[in-house]
Design a protein around this motif. Structure first.
Motif, PDB file in Angstrom:
ATOM      1  N   TRP A 248       0.830  -1.210   0.000  1.00  0.00           N
ATOM      2  CA  TRP A 248       0.000   0.000   0.000  1.00  0.00           C
ATOM      3  C   TRP A 248       0.863   1.258   0.000  1.00  0.00           C
ATOM      4  CZ3 TRP A 248      -5.086   0.727  -0.745  1.00  0.00           C
ATOM      5  CH2 TRP A 248      -5.633   1.966  -0.422  1.00  0.00           C
ATOM      6  N   ASN A 249       2.024   1.184   0.643  1.00  0.00           N
ATOM      7  CA  ASN A 249       2.918   2.337   0.742  1.00  0.00           C
ATOM      8  C   ASN A 249       3.968   2.371  -0.365  1.00  0.00           C
ATOM      9  OD1 ASN A 249       1.668   3.244   3.121  1.00  0.00           O
ATOM     10  ND2 ASN A 249       2.910   1.860   4.361  1.00  0.00           N
ATOM     11  N   GLN A 250       3.823   1.542  -1.392  1.00  0.00           N
ATOM     12  CA  GLN A 250       4.814   1.460  -2.469  1.00  0.00           C
ATOM     13  C   GLN A 250       4.941   2.800  -3.190  1.00  0.00           C
ATOM     14  OE1 GLN A 250       7.534  -0.407  -3.463  1.00  0.00           O
ATOM     15  NE2 GLN A 250       6.258  -2.214  -3.774  1.00  0.00           N
ATOM     16  N   TYR A 251       6.181   3.280  -3.306  1.00  0.00           N
ATOM     17  CA  TYR A 251       6.406   4.590  -3.948  1.00  0.00           C
ATOM     18  C   TYR A 251       7.551   4.551  -4.969  1.00  0.00           C
ATOM     19  CZ  TYR A 251       7.796   9.471  -4.539  1.00  0.00           C
ATOM     20  OH  TYR A 251       8.134  10.688  -5.077  1.00  0.00           O
ATOM     21  N   LEU A 252       8.722   4.063  -4.547  1.00  0.00           N
ATOM     22  CA  LEU A 252       9.904   4.137  -5.408  1.00  0.00           C
ATOM     23  C   LEU A 252       9.719   3.328  -6.691  1.00  0.00           C
ATOM     24  CD1 LEU A 252      12.836   4.957  -5.953  1.00  0.00           C
ATOM     25  CD2 LEU A 252      13.552   2.943  -4.619  1.00  0.00           C
ATOM     26  N   TRP A 253       9.274   2.076  -6.577  1.00  0.00           N
ATOM     27  CA  TRP A 253       9.167   1.228  -7.754  1.00  0.00           C
ATOM     28  C   TRP A 253       8.106   1.729  -8.743  1.00  0.00           C
ATOM     29  CZ3 TRP A 253      11.948  -1.799 -10.495  1.00  0.00           C
ATOM     30  CH2 TRP A 253      11.371  -2.692 -11.397  1.00  0.00           C
ATOM     31  N   PRO A 254       6.898   2.080  -8.319  1.00  0.00           N
ATOM     32  CA  PRO A 254       5.937   2.634  -9.289  1.00  0.00           C
ATOM     33  C   PRO A 254       6.432   3.918  -9.942  1.00  0.00           C
ATOM     34  CG  PRO A 254       4.820   1.997  -7.286  1.00  0.00           C
ATOM     35  CD  PRO A 254       6.279   1.919  -6.996  1.00  0.00           C
ATOM     36  N   LEU A 255       7.178   4.715  -9.188  1.00  0.00           N
ATOM     37  CA  LEU A 255       7.710   5.950  -9.761  1.00  0.00           C
ATOM     38  C   LEU A 255       8.694   5.662 -10.887  1.00  0.00           C
ATOM     39  CD1 LEU A 255       7.450   9.027  -9.176  1.00  0.00           C
ATOM     40  CD2 LEU A 255       9.559   8.831  -7.844  1.00  0.00           C
ATOM     41  N   MET A 256       9.409   4.530 -10.784  1.00  0.00           N
ATOM     42  CA  MET A 256      10.391   4.166 -11.805  1.00  0.00           C
ATOM     43  C   MET A 256       9.756   3.399 -12.967  1.00  0.00           C
ATOM     44  SD  MET A 256      13.417   2.843  -9.247  1.00  0.00           S
ATOM     45  CE  MET A 256      14.405   2.232 -10.596  1.00  0.00           C
ATOM     46  N   ALA A 257       8.804   2.516 -12.673  1.00  0.00           N
ATOM     47  CA  ALA A 257       8.326   1.560 -13.673  1.00  0.00           C
ATOM     48  C   ALA A 257       7.015   1.950 -14.339  1.00  0.00           C
ATOM     49  CB  ALA A 257       8.170   0.181 -13.025  1.00  0.00           C
ATOM     50  N   VAL A 258       6.336   2.959 -13.822  1.00  0.00           N
ATOM     51  CA  VAL A 258       5.010   3.313 -14.354  1.00  0.00           C
ATOM     52  C   VAL A 258       5.017   4.773 -14.780  1.00  0.00           C
ATOM     53  CG1 VAL A 258       2.556   3.482 -13.856  1.00  0.00           C
ATOM     54  CG2 VAL A 258       3.886   1.610 -12.881  1.00  0.00           C
ATOM     55  N   GLN A 259       4.574   5.008 -16.003  1.00  0.00           N
ATOM     56  CA  GLN A 259       4.488   6.367 -16.526  1.00  0.00           C
ATOM     57  C   GLN A 259       3.048   6.808 -16.777  1.00  0.00           C
ATOM     58  OE1 GLN A 259       7.141   8.346 -16.745  1.00  0.00           O
ATOM     59  NE2 GLN A 259       8.419   6.664 -15.980  1.00  0.00           N
ATOM     60  N   SER A 260       2.167   5.864 -17.060  1.00  0.00           N
ATOM     61  CA  SER A 260       0.775   6.204 -17.365  1.00  0.00           C
ATOM     62  C   SER A 260       0.035   6.587 -16.095  1.00  0.00           C
ATOM     63  CB  SER A 260       0.076   5.022 -18.035  1.00  0.00           C
ATOM     64  OG  SER A 260       0.710   4.689 -19.251  1.00  0.00           O
ATOM     65  N   GLU A 261      -0.705   7.666 -16.169  1.00  0.00           N
ATOM     66  CA  GLU A 261      -1.448   8.146 -15.004  1.00  0.00           C
ATOM     67  C   GLU A 261      -2.513   7.162 -14.558  1.00  0.00           C
ATOM     68  OE1 GLU A 261      -4.331  11.620 -15.129  1.00  0.00           O
ATOM     69  OE2 GLU A 261      -2.553  12.561 -14.238  1.00  0.00           O
ATOM     70  N   GLU A 262      -3.123   6.442 -15.487  1.00  0.00           N
ATOM     71  CA  GLU A 262      -4.213   5.519 -15.138  1.00  0.00           C
ATOM     72  C   GLU A 262      -3.722   4.260 -14.445  1.00  0.00           C
ATOM     73  OE1 GLU A 262      -3.173   4.952 -19.539  1.00  0.00           O
ATOM     74  OE2 GLU A 262      -3.562   6.611 -18.146  1.00  0.00           O
ATOM     75  N   LEU A 263      -2.391   4.060 -14.298  1.00  0.00           N
ATOM     76  CA  LEU A 263      -1.847   2.869 -13.646  1.00  0.00           C
ATOM     77  C   LEU A 263      -1.116   3.188 -12.342  1.00  0.00           C
ATOM     78  CD1 LEU A 263      -0.414   0.983 -16.762  1.00  0.00           C
ATOM     79  CD2 LEU A 263      -2.510   0.461 -15.522  1.00  0.00           C
ATOM     80  N   ARG A 264      -1.049   4.439 -11.969  1.00  0.00           N
ATOM     81  CA  ARG A 264      -0.269   4.826 -10.796  1.00  0.00           C
ATOM     82  C   ARG A 264      -1.041   4.579  -9.502  1.00  0.00           C
ATOM     83  NH1 ARG A 264       2.122  10.557 -13.202  1.00  0.00           N
ATOM     84  NH2 ARG A 264       3.859   9.606 -14.361  1.00  0.00           N
ATOM     85  N   PRO A 265      -0.342   4.148  -8.434  1.00  0.00           N
ATOM     86  CA  PRO A 265      -0.985   3.975  -7.131  1.00  0.00           C
ATOM     87  C   PRO A 265      -1.076   5.292  -6.368  1.00  0.00           C
ATOM     88  CG  PRO A 265       1.289   3.251  -7.010  1.00  0.00           C
ATOM     89  CD  PRO A 265       1.049   3.668  -8.438  1.00  0.00           C
ATOM     90  N   VAL A 266      -1.697   5.227  -5.186  1.00  0.00           N
ATOM     91  CA  VAL A 266      -1.995   6.463  -4.448  1.00  0.00           C
ATOM     92  C   VAL A 266      -0.748   7.184  -3.963  1.00  0.00           C
ATOM     93  CG1 VAL A 266      -4.313   5.801  -3.707  1.00  0.00           C
ATOM     94  CG2 VAL A 266      -2.335   5.066  -2.368  1.00  0.00           C
ATOM     95  N   MET A 267       0.307   6.464  -3.604  1.00  0.00           N
ATOM     96  CA  MET A 267       1.478   7.133  -3.052  1.00  0.00           C
ATOM     97  C   MET A 267       2.169   8.029  -4.074  1.00  0.00           C
ATOM     98  SD  MET A 267       1.813   6.701   0.095  1.00  0.00           S
ATOM     99  CE  MET A 267       0.942   5.741   1.332  1.00  0.00           C
ATOM    100  N   VAL A 268       2.170   7.621  -5.327  1.00  0.00           N
ATOM    101  CA  VAL A 268       2.780   8.447  -6.364  1.00  0.00           C
ATOM    102  C   VAL A 268       1.968   9.719  -6.575  1.00  0.00           C
ATOM    103  CG1 VAL A 268       3.517   8.501  -8.777  1.00  0.00           C
ATOM    104  CG2 VAL A 268       3.767   6.404  -7.446  1.00  0.00           C
ATOM    105  N   GLY A 269       0.675   9.683  -6.246  1.00  0.00           N
ATOM    106  CA  GLY A 269      -0.169  10.858  -6.427  1.00  0.00           C
ATOM    107  C   GLY A 269       0.243  12.045  -5.579  1.00  0.00           C
TER     108      GLY A 269
END
Length: 316
Positions: A248-269
């Motif tokens: 739930w608290n994942q931040y670093l990996w989604p920030l590196m591996a995901v660019q599309s807004e529709e796939l980002r989790p809440v922490m990147v928001g």
């Protein structure tokens, strides 16, 4: 005559002394117990303040404009809902980011990872703890050795390999898992600590149950599914909770591996509120919203969480 009465008087005197001494000893024990209880309460109060005041500050600040947040920092008002209180920050959150999409992404990623993690890690631990194949101890040692490797050292190699994996998507066969759901889920399914927790619990279950099941014609998978897992509720609860929180608290990996807004989790928001003009009130509102589900779940299941930790074989 006096000789006959002296022992009686001596016994009465000793009984009186004993009776007078007993309440003193009892009072001393009560006083020590009261001191220990008072110290315990004091420690709990201090811990509640240390861990609770930041949450109170976050929640209270979510109702204040930025100027008042900074003006209240130097006094007790920072923890009190006083002054210019409104819901403008919360309405600003929903107007600034696609919060519903971010929340749905986090729920999907977290739930799928928890469910698959329980299945995969429990099956690996079952093979190590119950089947007892040759070299199982070495395999367990290698798995546990991975715990000392921080994720930051693996992030770039993992990102490179993820970009080389084949992917069959809506546009046909492509190369690379970047910017997908699976790149946020699959690398975190297998977990060394979860395997260790399951291994400890499975190893404590009597192996005579396996022998009895084999006599009835059950195979290893049937033993795992029908005997071991139904007896491992505390271990399952522990692994589920300890997997849920970091995902739930994942931040670093989604920030590196995901660019599309529709796939980002809440922490990147949260990064959306740091662009152009930073709005600290909206950041506090956003953080309060994404923290609320975790707090509600923990408060609702805190007894099950504590019991699961206590009975899962985790020893210091």
């Amino acid at each position: 005559m006096s000789t006959a009465t002296t022992p009686g008087l001596g016994a009465d005197h000793l009984a009186h002394v004993a009776e007078s001494a007993t309440p003193t000893v009892h009072r001393g024990g009560e006083e020590r117990h009261g001191i220990r209880r008072g110290l315990g309460i004091l420690v709990r109060i201090v811990l509640c303040l240390v861990f609770g005041l930041p949450l109170v500050f976050m929640f209270v600040s979510s109702f204040k404009p930025d100027l008042q947040i900074f003006s209240d920092l130097g006094n007790i008002k920072a923890f009190l809902p006083v002054g210019d209180i409104s819901l403008d920050n919360y309405s600003g959150v929903f107007g600034r980011v696609p919060f519903a999409q971010f929340m749905m992404n986090s729920v999907i990623i977290t739930v799928v990872t928890v469910v698959l993690g329980i299945v995969v890690n429990s099956m690996a631990a079952f093979a190590l703890a119950r089947i007892g194949f040759k070299g199982g101890g070495i395999v367990l040692g290698i798995i546990l050795a991975t715990l000392i490797v921080p994720f930051e050292t693996l992030a770039l190699p993992l990102l490179w390999w993820s970009n080389k994996l084949p992917f069959l998507g809506p546009e046909g066969f492509t190369e690379g898992w970047l910017d997908t759901y699976q790149v946020q889920i699959i690398p975190f399914i297998a977990n060394a600590f979860s395997i260790f927790l399951f291994y400890q619990y499975f190893d404590s279950i009597p192996k005579e149950l396996d022998e009895a099941a084999k006599v009835d014609g059950a195979g290893w998978f049937r033993i795992y599914r029908s005997i071991v897992m139904p007896l491992s509720g505390p271990a399952v609860a522990t692994v589920a909770i300890l997997t849920f929180l970091p995902m739930w608290n994942q931040y670093l990996w989604p920030l590196m591996a995901v660019q599309s807004e529709e796939l980002r989790p809440v922490m990147v928001g949260i990064d959306y509120f740091k662009q152009l003009n930073t709005s600290w009130g909206q950041i506090m509102a956003y953080a309060s919203i994404i923290t609320a589900p975790v707090l509600v779940l923990f408060i609702a299941f805190q007894r099950a969480f504590i019991n699961s930790i206590a009975s899962s074989g985790v020893k210091g």
